[in-house]
Design an enzyme around this catalytic site. Structure first.
Site, PDB file in Angstrom:
ATOM      1  N   ASN A   1      -1.684 -10.931   8.215  1.00 33.44           N
ATOM      2  CA  ASN A   1      -2.817  -9.836   8.370  1.00 33.44           C
ATOM      3  C   ASN A   1      -4.120 -10.190   8.173  1.00 33.44           C
ATOM      4  OD1 ASN A   1      -3.169  -6.893   9.004  1.00 33.44           O
ATOM      5  ND2 ASN A   1      -4.133  -7.201   6.790  1.00 33.44           N
ATOM      6  N   GLU A   2      -5.055 -10.033   8.966  1.00 33.60           N
ATOM      7  CA  GLU A   2      -6.643 -10.230   8.855  1.00 33.60           C
ATOM      8  C   GLU A   2      -6.713 -11.900   8.301  1.00 33.60           C
ATOM      9  OE1 GLU A   2      -8.401  -6.900   6.935  1.00 33.60           O
ATOM     10  OE2 GLU A   2      -8.176  -5.824   8.902  1.00 33.60           O
TER      11      GLU A   2
ATOM     12  N   GLN B   1       0.818  -1.271  -0.015  1.00 33.63           N
ATOM     13  CA  GLN B   1       0.021   0.139   0.145  1.00 33.63           C
ATOM     14  C   GLN B   1       0.888   1.282  -0.022  1.00 33.63           C
ATOM     15  OE1 GLN B   1      -2.445  -1.838   3.417  1.00 33.63           O
ATOM     16  NE2 GLN B   1      -4.101  -0.467   2.252  1.00 33.63           N
TER      17      GLN B   1
ATOM     18  N   HIS C   1       0.863  -9.256   4.409  1.00 40.13           N
ATOM     19  CA  HIS C   1      -0.155  -8.423   4.571  1.00 40.13           C
ATOM     20  C   HIS C   1      -0.965  -8.456   3.065  1.00 40.13           C
ATOM     21  CE1 HIS C   1      -1.996  -4.743   6.655  1.00 40.13           C
ATOM     22  NE2 HIS C   1      -2.882  -4.984   5.331  1.00 40.13           N
TER      23      HIS C   1
HETATM   24  C1  GCO Z   1      -6.710  -4.441   6.349  1.00 37.24           C
HETATM   25  C2  GCO Z   1      -6.129  -3.628   5.851  1.00 37.24           C
HETATM   26  C3  GCO Z   1      -5.479  -2.547   5.487  1.00 37.24           C
HETATM   27  C4  GCO Z   1      -6.776  -1.816   4.986  1.00 37.24           C
HETATM   28  C5  GCO Z   1      -7.566  -1.147   6.123  1.00 37.24           C
HETATM   29  C6  GCO Z   1      -8.642  -0.041   5.421  1.00 37.24           C
HETATM   30  O1  GCO Z   1      -5.688  -4.919   7.317  1.00 37.24           O
HETATM   31  O2  GCO Z   1      -7.857  -4.347   6.230  1.00 37.24           O
HETATM   32  O3  GCO Z   1      -4.868  -4.005   6.818  1.00 37.24           O
HETATM   33  O4  GCO Z   1      -4.782  -2.946   4.447  1.00 37.24           O
HETATM   34  O5  GCO Z   1      -6.260  -0.706   4.032  1.00 37.24           O
HETATM   35  O6  GCO Z   1      -8.244  -2.026   6.762  1.00 37.24           O
HETATM   36  O7  GCO Z   1      -9.549  -0.804   4.629  1.00 37.24           O
END
Ligand code: GCO
Length: 407
Positions: free
Chosen positions: A157-158, A19, A113
């Site tokens: 991440n997530e 990003q 990520h």
């Molecule tokens: C996420 C994301 C980010 C996004 C943010 C905003 O982890 O979802 O890490 O990459 O940019 O959530 O939508």
């Protein structure tokens, strides 16, 4: 907001490599951004050139009084071909960690990520159980190189976002033409097309969790004392009368199974932006009269308090707010969001929850995936023609809170 946070509390901002760095040309996303029928609003391009400007950026963040910085290591750069590691890329991230430490920022690293190397997708991506071992091998390499400088590591991440996106937002997937073109460009078939974001099946969920667990073991083998966790996207899932059953089912599927998988971890990273309401028929849209953000999310800053409590209940490990923030062009609303959000974090601490840090998403306005550069989540704005950074009032406000609470 003074003195409501413990002295060792981590105050920081977060970014993700793709990003902000620019020209992440060996990644799956780069390929998908440049297809004729791409679903991306625009390509990431130079982004904010953080790859070259990290020193100034880190110095700027430190000058605001933060004591930590969460950023991600880009797998597509570190392992450009299967089993071929780039020492130069690893050295780059080592220099970033060193710059952080020189400025008094503790580096919180994310190893994955969203973006992956192209070759991984050609091999079956996040749907193929063999990738878990590859992710562990990469994680071991990164830890060998950077582990001595890192404060903690978020593996993936997530972990739940692919499942969320498949079940809530992109039912049926991103569209046949796009999948066909992407699969072709990434040397796989539409049936086996599985970049992280589009790996929404139950099988992919198991692969993702196996990748986390194997990576954790690999990191611990290298550096037993380094705290390891995953991060999870958590909206405050609220049930309207009659919606309890649906909400509970969805919450189990979208959040709880991932929180349960984190029970042996050193922490869980909670990432929250808004709430979601459920009725008997399923998810409902925003409530009438509630302000909407650039993402069409409800302005609901108190969601973070609710999700921290939920994460505590289910995972029962130390918590870190690894992302919280708002996409808005109105920085006064951002400031109001952070103020209300932090009140609820302080209330969690008061109630005895073990919350160890707060990372605002994001340090800078940056590439918001499919939506391109339109949504602005940053506390610092960037003129992408000149790459000039300008601190927003919300950053000054967060800075004051961080400084007032530091020893
Ligand atoms: C996420 C994301 C980010 C996004 C943010 C905003 O982890 O979802 O890490 O990459 O940019 O959530 O939508």
């Amino acid at each position: 907001m003074n003195h409501q946070f413990p002295p060792e509390f981590l105050w920081g901002t977060a970014t993700a490599a793709h990003q902000v760095e620019g020209n992440n040309a060996n990644s799956d996303f780069w390929v998908m951004e440049h297809l004729p029928d791409t679903v991306f609003a625009e390509p990431s391009g130079d982004a904010i050139d953080h790859y070259h400007r990290y020193r100034e950026d880190i110095a700027l963040l430190a000058s605001l009084g933060f004591n930590s910085y969460r950023f991600s290591v880009e797998w597509a750069r570190v392992e450009p071909e299967d089993g071929r590691f780039s020492t130069a890329a690893l050295d780059h991230y080592r220099r970033m960690c060193e710059a952080c430490l020189a400025h008094g920022l503790k580096p919180v690293l994310t190893y994955h990520h969203f973006t992956s190397p192209r070759w991984l997708i050609a091999q079956g991506g996040w749907q193929d159980m063999d990738m878990a071992a590859k992710f562990a091998r990469y994680s071991q390499k990164v830890t060998q190189h950077l582990g001595d400088l890192a404060e903690m590591v978020c593996t993936i991440n997530e972990v739940n976002i692919p499942r969320m996106s498949a079940m809530l937002w992109m039912a049926g997937g991103p569209g046949e033409t796009f999948i066909r073109q992407s699969a072709h460009a990434l040397h796989t078939t539409p049936q086996q097309f599985a970049p992280f974001m589009f790996a929404g099946t139950a099988e992919a969920r198991d692969v993702i969790l196996a990748a986390h667990h194997q990576a954790r073991a690999a990191i611990k083998a290298e550096r037993p004392s380094l705290p390891v966790g995953l991060t999870i996207a958590m909206s405050d899932m609220q049930a309207l009368p009659g919606g309890e059953e649906v909400r509970d089912r969805m919450r189990h599927e979208l959040q709880d199974v991932f929180l349960e998988a984190a029970r042996e971890d050193d922490f869980v990273g909670v990432q929250t932006y808004t709430r979601e309401r459920y009725g008997a028929e399923g998810i409902l849209g925003p409530e009438e009269g509630v302000e909407l953000t650039q993402m069409d999310y409800e302005f609901w800053p108190q969601a973070i308090g609710a999700t921290l409590r939920r994460a505590h209940e289910v995972a029962d490990v130390p918590l870190i707010v690894t992302e919280n923030g708002i996409g808005t062009e109105d920085d006064e609303r951002r400031l109001a969001y952070y103020e209300a959000a932090l009140q609820t974090v302080a209330a969690c601490l008061q109630d005895g929850l073990d919350v160890r840090g707060y990372f605002a998403w994001s340090a800078f306005d940056n590439f918001e995936w499919l939506l391109g550069y339109r949504p602005t989540f940053g506390i610092i704005t960037v003129d992408r023609c000149t790459q000039q950074r300008t601190v927003k009032p919300s950053a000054r406000w967060l800075s004051a809170v961080a400084m007032a609470n530091r020893p």
